[in-house]
Design an enzyme around this catalytic site. Structure first.
Site, PDB file in Angstrom:
ATOM      1  N   ALA A  87     -36.057  18.308 -13.728  1.00 40.51           N
ATOM      2  CA  ALA A  87     -34.661  18.637 -14.014  1.00 40.51           C
ATOM      3  C   ALA A  87     -34.554  19.372 -15.345  1.00 40.51           C
ATOM      4  CB  ALA A  87     -33.825  17.365 -14.042  1.00 40.51           C
ATOM      5  N   GLY A 130     -38.036  15.951 -10.604  1.00 38.70           N
ATOM      6  CA  GLY A 130     -37.375  16.571  -9.463  1.00 38.70           C
ATOM      7  C   GLY A 130     -38.289  17.484  -8.684  1.00 38.70           C
ATOM      8  N   GLU A 163     -40.134  15.237  -6.424  1.00 35.18           N
ATOM      9  CA  GLU A 163     -39.203  14.763  -5.405  1.00 35.18           C
ATOM     10  C   GLU A 163     -38.913  15.842  -4.365  1.00 35.18           C
ATOM     11  OE1 GLU A 163     -36.316  11.564  -7.508  1.00 35.18           O
ATOM     12  OE2 GLU A 163     -36.549  13.457  -8.600  1.00 35.18           O
ATOM     13  N   GLU A 212     -39.655  10.137 -15.186  1.00 34.78           N
ATOM     14  CA  GLU A 212     -38.307   9.794 -15.630  1.00 34.78           C
ATOM     15  C   GLU A 212     -38.268   8.548 -16.517  1.00 34.78           C
ATOM     16  OE1 GLU A 212     -37.810  12.089 -11.761  1.00 34.78           O
ATOM     17  OE2 GLU A 212     -39.166  10.546 -12.525  1.00 34.78           O
TER      18      GLU A 212
END
Length: 255
Positions: free
Chosen positions: A61, A106, A109, A129
Site C-alpha cells: 500500500a 497488498g 495479497e 503489516e
C-alpha cells in the site's frame, strides 16, 4: 493510468504501472477493480495475467497516503480496498500472477487473488503489516491461510518477514519459480493455453473449487453436481466428447 488492461491471444494482462514500486494507493485500487470487472465482462478475455513489470510486482500500500487516514477514514475505505482485490479473485476465468521483485503487503495479497503464481528467482513475498502496528487488510488473513495453511500463514503475518522465492515455493505460496527474464512469458504461455480451452467448463471448475473451499463438503458437492450436469447443455461438451470418440483424447478445439 496506474493499471492497464491489454488483450492478446485471448489473454488480458492487468499491468500495474505506478513507478517506482507500484504502491497500491486508493486510485490504483479503484482502477484495479474497474479493470478486473471489465476483464470479467469481456468475451475476448478468456484468461488473465497480473503483472507489475520487470522490476517489481507491487511493494504494498501507499504508506504515506495511509498515514494521513484516521480511523473514520479507514472505516470508510477498507471495504473499497477489499472490494478491489475481491474483484480480481472473482474473475471467472483462469488468472495467473507473474511476480517479479517485491510482492509485499497488498502486493502479496493481490498475488493471492490469482489461481496460479509464477515467481522470479529473485522475488520476495511477505505480509509486513505487523511491523506498522497493523494486520493485512486486503484479504491476507483469509486467503493466505487457505493457501499455505494456518501455521505458515501465522508465521508470515505475526513476524512480518519476507520469504525468498525458494521458500515461497516450498510452502506453497507460489507454484513455479523461473528466471526473472522469463516470468511474464511463462505466465502468458500458461494463460494462453487455457484461453484455448472450454470457457464455461473452466468457469465451472474455478467456481466449484473456490466455493468448496469456503463451505462444507455437502454444499461443495452440490455446486459441483449442478455444474457437472449443466455442462452437458454446452456446445463445448458436445465438441469435446465428439472429438474424443473420433480423434482420441486431448485434440478438441473449443474456439
Amino acid at each position: 493510468m496506474t493499471v492497464t488492461l491489454d488483450v492478446a491471444e485471448g489473454v488480458g494482462t492487468l499491468r500495474l504501472d505506478r513507478p517506482p514500486m507500484n504502491a497500491l494507493d486508493v486510485a490504483t485500487q479503484d482502477r484495479l477493480r474497474e479493470l478486473a470487472e471489465e476483464a470479467t465482462r469481456r468475451d475476448d478475455v478468456r484468461a488473465v495475467v497480473i503483472y507489475g513489470g520487470e522490476r517489481v510486482f507491487a511493494a504494498g500500500a501507499d504508506i504515506k497516503e495511509m498515514q494521513n487516514m484516521d480511523h473514520t477514514a479507514m472505516v470508510l475505505r477498507s471495504r473499497g480496498l477489499q472490494d478491489a482485490f475481491t474483484a480480481v479473485a472473482r474473475i471467472p476465468k483462469p488468472v495467473v500472477a507473474a511476480i517479479t521483485g517485491y510482492a509485499l503487503g497488498g502486493g502479496c495479497e493481490l498475488a493471492l487473488c490469482a489461481d496460479y503464481r509464477i515467481a522470479a528467482v529473485n522475488a520476495k513475498l511477505g505480509q509486513p503489516e505487523i511491523l506498522l502496528g497493523l494486520i493485512p487488510g486486503a484479504g491476507g488473513t483469509q486467503r493466505l491461510p487457505r493457501l499455505v495453511g494456518p501455521s505458515k500463514a501465522k508465521d508470515l503475518i505475526f513476524t512480518g518477514r519476507m520469504v525468498k522465492a525458494d521458500e515461497a515455493l516450498a510452502i506453497g505460496l507460489v507454484d513455479r519459480v523461473v528466471p526473472a527474464a522469463e516470468v511474464y512469458e511463462q505466465a502468458h504461455t500458461w494463460a494462453a493455453k487455457l484461453a484455448q480451452g472450454p470457457a464455461v467448463a473452466l468457469r465451472a471448475a474455478k467456481e466449484a473449487v473456490d466455493v468448496g473451499l469456503e463451505t462444507d463438503i455437502d454444499t461443495g458437492l452440490a455446486v459441483e453436481r449442478n455444474w457437472f450436469a449443466g455442462l452437458f447443455a454446452t456446445e463445448d461438451r458436445e465438441r469435446g466428447m465428439r472429438s474424443f470418440v473420433e480423434e482420441g483424447p486431448g485434440k478438441a478445439k473449443f474456439l
